[in-house]
Design an enzyme around this catalytic site. Structure first.
Site, mmCIF file in Angstrom:
data_model
loop_
_atom_site.group_PDB
_atom_site.id
_atom_site.type_symbol
_atom_site.label_atom_id
_atom_site.label_comp_id
_atom_site.label_asym_id
_atom_site.label_seq_id
_atom_site.Cartn_x
_atom_site.Cartn_y
_atom_site.Cartn_z
ATOM 1 N N GLN A 46 -3.767 32.677 31.539
ATOM 2 C CA GLN A 46 -4.886 31.980 32.155
ATOM 3 C C GLN A 46 -5.429 30.952 31.180
ATOM 4 O O GLN A 46 -5.891 31.296 30.086
ATOM 5 C CB GLN A 46 -5.996 32.956 32.534
ATOM 6 C CG GLN A 46 -7.178 32.238 33.163
ATOM 7 C CD GLN A 46 -8.301 33.163 33.538
ATOM 8 O OE1 GLN A 46 -8.103 34.364 33.679
ATOM 9 N NE2 GLN A 46 -9.489 32.623 33.697
ATOM 10 N N CYS A 89 -9.386 33.664 37.084
ATOM 11 C CA CYS A 89 -8.713 34.960 36.992
ATOM 12 C C CYS A 89 -8.426 35.570 38.361
ATOM 13 O O CYS A 89 -7.457 36.319 38.517
ATOM 14 C CB CYS A 89 -9.506 35.930 36.132
ATOM 15 S SG CYS A 89 -11.190 36.234 36.722
ATOM 16 N N HIS A 129 -14.125 40.140 35.466
ATOM 17 C CA HIS A 129 -12.760 39.638 35.286
ATOM 18 C C HIS A 129 -11.787 40.392 36.176
ATOM 19 O O HIS A 129 -11.919 41.602 36.355
ATOM 20 C CB HIS A 129 -12.358 39.799 33.821
ATOM 21 C CG HIS A 129 -11.004 39.252 33.491
ATOM 22 N ND1 HIS A 129 -10.685 37.913 33.598
ATOM 23 C CD2 HIS A 129 -9.863 39.865 33.062
ATOM 24 C CE1 HIS A 129 -9.418 37.725 33.237
ATOM 25 N NE2 HIS A 129 -8.899 38.896 32.925
ATOM 26 N N ASP A 181 -2.890 40.719 32.869
ATOM 27 C CA ASP A 181 -4.185 40.143 32.543
ATOM 28 C C ASP A 181 -3.930 38.807 31.858
ATOM 29 O O ASP A 181 -3.383 38.759 30.751
ATOM 30 C CB ASP A 181 -4.953 41.091 31.611
ATOM 31 C CG ASP A 181 -6.341 40.582 31.240
ATOM 32 O OD1 ASP A 181 -6.629 39.396 31.453
ATOM 33 O OD2 ASP A 181 -7.145 41.391 30.735
#
Length: 234
Positions: free
Chosen positions: A92, A98, A172, A187
């Protein structure tokens, strides 16, 4: 419904945070080339077994929205480089992106199980980025105006008023996927996927729920959690 953002993306570019709302996610991805007859997002109303059983099966991926606090940590080993190419993963680099990164992780690891509309945005995106590394995929996404515009429309469609694009949002999104018998945490803030042990398509939801419970237990004073399942339609 809570909105999601990242706290440490290196790019100056920011998007509006995406709300943790399955209806918005469905409309967002159906418009980009996921057929409504193939798969859909659903709220997971609790992590007890009887509530998990209510989620439509089979589950293809699990999205988890959580507050970013020092108490939330997962102890797991990074996958080795030799395993890396099996998992679709992108970094990211856009602030507040996200939610969309999580959606792309959810779909990117099950493209062999679902049909995307041919020559749609998603079809072209995954074909174009298949051979890229995570940073190259991030740069490709950052420059893609079609996705940025679609994300903006989706982020503005929530039940709650979208925050200012420059405000700090302290939650997140991450994604859990089963790839080749392993449960992977995806992630975009991290350098690699994280392996949480064995899993299977039939146990993905339960396996992800165990990891999610451990994260929630580390932050007992917060209620700002959302779990969303991505399930294939039969």
């Amino acid at each position: 419904m809570a909105s999601a953002a990242a706290d440490d993306s290196p790019s100056a570019k920011k998007w509006l945070p995406l709300e943790a709302n399955p209806d918005i996610m469905n409309q967002f991805l159906w418009g980009l080339g996921l057929s409504p007859d193939e798969a859909e997002f659903y709220d997971v109303y609790g992590l007890d077994e009887e509530l998990l059983e209510m989620v439509p099966k089979p589950v293809l991926a699990v999205l988890f929205l959580f507050p970013i606090t020092p108490e939330v940590r997962i102890l797991a080993r990074l996958i080795s480089d030799s395993d890396y190419e099996r998992v679709y993963f992108l970094k990211q680099t856009v602030g507040n992106a996200c939610g969309t990164i999580g959606l792309l992780h959810a779909i990117g690891n099950v493209t062999s199980h679902i049909k995307l509309v041919e020559e749609s945005f998603l079809d072209r995106f995954f074909k174009s980025t298949a051979a890229m590394d995570p940073l190259e995929r991030a740069a490709f996404l950052e420059k893609d105006r079609e996705m940025e515009d679609a994300h903006s429309v989706a982020a503005s469609a929530g039940d709650t008023e979208a925050p200012d694009i420059n405000s700090n949002v302290d939650t997140h999104f991450i994604c859990f996927s089963c790839v080749d018998g392993g449960l992977y945490e995806l992630d975009g803030r991290k350098t690699k996927p994280v392996l949480h042990g064995p899993s299977s398509p039939s146990s993905l939801l339960q396996d992800a729920a165990k990891v999610i419970k451990s994260m929630i237990e580390k932050n007992p004073d917060s209620n700002n959690f959302n779990v969303i399942a991505f399930s294939k339609k039969e």
